[in-house]
Design a protein around this motif. Structure first.
Motif, PDB file in Angstrom:
ATOM      1  N   ALA A   1      69.170   1.951  41.728  1.00  0.00           N
ATOM      2  CA  ALA A   1      67.808   1.747  42.228  1.00  0.00           C
ATOM      3  C   ALA A   1      67.112   0.548  41.589  1.00  0.00           C
ATOM      4  O   ALA A   1      66.473  -0.248  42.280  1.00  0.00           O
ATOM      5  CB  ALA A   1      66.979   3.021  42.006  1.00  0.00           C
ATOM      6  N   ASP A   2      67.234   0.391  40.275  1.00  0.00           N
ATOM      7  CA  ASP A   2      66.542  -0.703  39.596  1.00  0.00           C
ATOM      8  C   ASP A   2      67.031  -2.063  40.101  1.00  0.00           C
ATOM      9  O   ASP A   2      66.237  -2.974  40.339  1.00  0.00           O
ATOM     10  CB  ASP A   2      66.744  -0.602  38.086  1.00  0.00           C
ATOM     11  CG  ASP A   2      66.017   0.587  37.477  1.00  0.00           C
ATOM     12  OD1 ASP A   2      65.104   1.127  38.155  1.00  0.00           O
ATOM     13  OD2 ASP A   2      66.357   0.970  36.342  1.00  0.00           O
TER      14      ASP A   2
ATOM     15  N   LYS B   1      64.865  -4.810  42.332  1.00  0.00           N
ATOM     16  CA  LYS B   1      64.674  -6.190  41.877  1.00  0.00           C
ATOM     17  C   LYS B   1      65.032  -7.180  42.983  1.00  0.00           C
ATOM     18  O   LYS B   1      64.314  -8.158  43.222  1.00  0.00           O
ATOM     19  CB  LYS B   1      65.509  -6.463  40.632  1.00  0.00           C
ATOM     20  CG  LYS B   1      65.265  -7.852  40.052  1.00  0.00           C
ATOM     21  CD  LYS B   1      66.067  -8.096  38.801  1.00  0.00           C
ATOM     22  CE  LYS B   1      65.665  -9.418  38.132  1.00  0.00           C
ATOM     23  NZ  LYS B   1      65.476 -10.536  39.043  1.00  0.00           N
ATOM     24  N   PHE B   2      66.153  -6.918  43.665  1.00  0.00           N
ATOM     25  CA  PHE B   2      66.548  -7.819  44.754  1.00  0.00           C
ATOM     26  C   PHE B   2      65.493  -7.819  45.854  1.00  0.00           C
ATOM     27  O   PHE B   2      65.104  -8.876  46.352  1.00  0.00           O
ATOM     28  CB  PHE B   2      67.899  -7.406  45.337  1.00  0.00           C
ATOM     29  CG  PHE B   2      68.370  -8.317  46.440  1.00  0.00           C
ATOM     30  CD1 PHE B   2      69.142  -9.431  46.153  1.00  0.00           C
ATOM     31  CD2 PHE B   2      68.025  -8.073  47.769  1.00  0.00           C
ATOM     32  CE1 PHE B   2      69.558 -10.290  47.168  1.00  0.00           C
ATOM     33  CE2 PHE B   2      68.431  -8.912  48.783  1.00  0.00           C
ATOM     34  CZ  PHE B   2      69.202 -10.029  48.480  1.00  0.00           C
ATOM     35  N   LEU B   3      65.033  -6.638  46.229  1.00  0.00           N
ATOM     36  CA  LEU B   3      64.032  -6.540  47.291  1.00  0.00           C
ATOM     37  C   LEU B   3      62.732  -7.229  46.897  1.00  0.00           C
ATOM     38  O   LEU B   3      62.070  -7.867  47.725  1.00  0.00           O
ATOM     39  CB  LEU B   3      63.772  -5.065  47.625  1.00  0.00           C
ATOM     40  CG  LEU B   3      64.945  -4.309  48.256  1.00  0.00           C
ATOM     41  CD1 LEU B   3      64.629  -2.820  48.326  1.00  0.00           C
ATOM     42  CD2 LEU B   3      65.261  -4.857  49.638  1.00  0.00           C
ATOM     43  N   SER B   4      62.369  -7.133  45.624  1.00  0.00           N
ATOM     44  CA  SER B   4      61.152  -7.774  45.155  1.00  0.00           C
ATOM     45  C   SER B   4      61.282  -9.293  45.143  1.00  0.00           C
ATOM     46  O   SER B   4      60.337 -10.012  45.455  1.00  0.00           O
ATOM     47  CB  SER B   4      60.824  -7.270  43.744  1.00  0.00           C
ATOM     48  OG  SER B   4      59.708  -7.948  43.215  1.00  0.00           O
ATOM     49  N   ASP B   5      62.480  -9.776  44.795  1.00  0.00           N
ATOM     50  CA  ASP B   5      62.707 -11.217  44.694  1.00  0.00           C
ATOM     51  C   ASP B   5      63.037 -11.874  46.030  1.00  0.00           C
ATOM     52  O   ASP B   5      63.072 -13.109  46.114  1.00  0.00           O
ATOM     53  CB  ASP B   5      63.856 -11.500  43.719  1.00  0.00           C
ATOM     54  CG  ASP B   5      63.513 -11.129  42.290  1.00  0.00           C
ATOM     55  OD1 ASP B   5      62.317 -10.938  41.993  1.00  0.00           O
ATOM     56  OD2 ASP B   5      64.452 -10.993  41.472  1.00  0.00           O
TER      57      ASP B   5
ATOM     58  N   SER C   1      73.651 -11.287  51.193  1.00  0.00           N
ATOM     59  CA  SER C   1      73.138 -11.639  49.873  1.00  0.00           C
ATOM     60  C   SER C   1      72.879 -10.404  49.034  1.00  0.00           C
ATOM     61  O   SER C   1      73.186 -10.372  47.830  1.00  0.00           O
ATOM     62  CB  SER C   1      71.858 -12.463  50.012  1.00  0.00           C
ATOM     63  OG  SER C   1      72.089 -13.676  50.685  1.00  0.00           O
ATOM     64  N   LEU C   2      72.340  -9.371  49.658  1.00  0.00           N
ATOM     65  CA  LEU C   2      72.084  -8.105  48.963  1.00  0.00           C
ATOM     66  C   LEU C   2      73.391  -7.496  48.460  1.00  0.00           C
ATOM     67  O   LEU C   2      73.499  -7.085  47.296  1.00  0.00           O
ATOM     68  CB  LEU C   2      71.392  -7.120  49.902  1.00  0.00           C
ATOM     69  CG  LEU C   2      71.260  -5.676  49.433  1.00  0.00           C
ATOM     70  CD1 LEU C   2      70.389  -5.600  48.189  1.00  0.00           C
ATOM     71  CD2 LEU C   2      70.695  -4.802  50.550  1.00  0.00           C
ATOM     72  N   GLY C   3      74.395  -7.438  49.339  1.00  0.00           N
ATOM     73  CA  GLY C   3      75.683  -6.875  48.936  1.00  0.00           C
ATOM     74  C   GLY C   3      76.329  -7.656  47.817  1.00  0.00           C
ATOM     75  O   GLY C   3      76.875  -7.066  46.865  1.00  0.00           O
ATOM     76  N   ASP C   4      76.300  -8.978  47.917  1.00  0.00           N
ATOM     77  CA  ASP C   4      76.885  -9.808  46.864  1.00  0.00           C
ATOM     78  C   ASP C   4      76.168  -9.566  45.528  1.00  0.00           C
ATOM     79  O   ASP C   4      76.811  -9.512  44.463  1.00  0.00           O
ATOM     80  CB  ASP C   4      76.795 -11.290  47.241  1.00  0.00           C
ATOM     81  CG  ASP C   4      77.649 -11.631  48.455  1.00  0.00           C
ATOM     82  OD1 ASP C   4      78.508 -10.820  48.833  1.00  0.00           O
ATOM     83  OD2 ASP C   4      77.441 -12.728  49.026  1.00  0.00           O
ATOM     84  N   TYR C   5      74.862  -9.418  45.578  1.00  0.00           N
ATOM     85  CA  TYR C   5      74.075  -9.172  44.369  1.00  0.00           C
ATOM     86  C   TYR C   5      74.403  -7.792  43.775  1.00  0.00           C
ATOM     87  O   TYR C   5      74.590  -7.659  42.562  1.00  0.00           O
ATOM     88  CB  TYR C   5      72.591  -9.273  44.687  1.00  0.00           C
ATOM     89  CG  TYR C   5      71.682  -8.972  43.517  1.00  0.00           C
ATOM     90  CD1 TYR C   5      71.415  -9.943  42.559  1.00  0.00           C
ATOM     91  CD2 TYR C   5      71.055  -7.724  43.404  1.00  0.00           C
ATOM     92  CE1 TYR C   5      70.573  -9.671  41.486  1.00  0.00           C
ATOM     93  CE2 TYR C   5      70.227  -7.454  42.332  1.00  0.00           C
ATOM     94  CZ  TYR C   5      69.983  -8.439  41.381  1.00  0.00           C
ATOM     95  OH  TYR C   5      69.163  -8.163  40.309  1.00  0.00           O
TER      96      TYR C   5
END
Length: 317
Positions: free
Chosen positions: A289-290, A294-298, A310-314
């Motif tokens: 979750a954390d 962070k990804f969603l916020s950035d 990009s989300l999956g790679d992160y």
């Protein structure tokens, strides 16, 4: 009638397997030193493979490798023993002038299909004139390069074949002349990779738990998560109605794409449907979750295929 142009592309295709540890880097040229685009590179012992880019360069991820098989249209197939994996220089011999040219031919998907080996007949379906239809039943406007991995983990590739994916029936199709096409038996294929004329790579897997009738596209993959795209394409006929005063409907036939996305937590997790919404993304990535937050916020932008990649790679870092 909509024509499919047969051409070669500038691209570097990724391999089917994503968990390799080592990388082999090199180039493929003819004997005059000219780069050979779309030369096919394969591990001689395992099912790892890729294509060269326009500059004849390749980057192949493997577990370990000591020999590569290299081939290209109009060139002789060559087996190369690996010395320095960071500098593998391959020289192919044959009809250099013909092999270095971009192959062009015209053809379409209307012709009857033939059956040979592991193939089966597939219906050509809704063949209509270009000016009466929106969208397409095919993933690509052009025939594209690619290769497949069978259920026996055997790589199937031919330098004379080009491919496309028929979205409605879920058929991987190929041509060797730009005029006729053949459909590959879906049940014999585990995965396949295709690349478009912009160099974009498309990897598909046979995942019946997500869709028993179609292949599903891999949007992102790694050691922790996989994100899939289930392509749904419907044929909507002309439904235009007018009484002279008012009108409704569309005055054209349409192939409409409606996609559904899934996230699989590795290893062995079950596919979870994810909507293109932040709340849904948080739910499927609740175990991290954390990191997801962070990804969603950035990344405050439209959620689409590129966003999910990009989300999956992160999340796999």
């Amino acid at each position: 009638m909509k024509k499919i142009i047969l051409t070669s592309w500038v691209a570097l295709i990724t391999t089917f397997t994503f968990a390799q540890k080592n990388t082999v880097v090199g180039t493929v040229n003819d004997k005059q030193g000219k780069p050979i685009p779309f030369a096919f590179i394969k591990d001689a012992q395992r099912s790892y493979a890729t294509f060269t880019d326009l500059n004849g360069a390749f980057n192949l991820k493997v577990d370990s490798v000591d020999r590569l098989i290299v081939s290209a249209q109009n060139f002789k197939k060559t087996v190369i023993k690996i010395g320095d994996p960071n500098n593998v220089n391959v020289v192919l011999t044959g009809d250099d002038a013909a092999g270095a040219k971009l192959t062009k031919s015209t053809g379409d998907f209307k012709e009857k299909l033939s059956t040979e080996g592991m193939t089966k007949d597939v219906s050509s379906g809704y063949i209509v004139h270009e000016n009466t239809i929106h969208g397409s039943r095919y993933l690509f406007e052009n025939w594209v390069h690619g290769y497949a991995l069978t259920t026996e983990d055997s790589v199937k590739q031919n330098d004379n074949y080009l491919f496309n994916y028929e979205k409605m029936a879920g058929n991987l199709i190929f041509t060797d002349d730009g005029k006729t096409m053949t459909g590959i038996n879906r049940h014999s294929i585990k995965m396949f990779t295709l690349v478009d004329d912009q160099g974009q790579t498309y990897v598909f897997e046979n995942r019946p738990e997500i869709d028993p009738l179609h292949f599903v596209q891999v949007i992102s993959t790694g050691s922790k998560y996989k994100i899939y795209k289930q392509l749904g394409t419907k044929y909507l006929p002309n439904n235009y109605v007018s009484n002279g005063m008012t009108s409704s409907g569309n005055n054209y036939d349409e192939f409409k794409d409606e996609s559904v996305y899934y996230v699989v937590k590795l290893p062995g997790g079950q596919p979870q449907k994810v909507l293109l919404k932040k709340k849904s993304i948080k739910t499927v990535f609740a175990a991290d979750a954390d990191k997801a937050n962070k990804f969603l916020s950035d990344n405050d932008r439209d959620i689409d295929d590129d966003y999910l990649k990009s989300l999956g790679d992160y999340m796999n870092q």
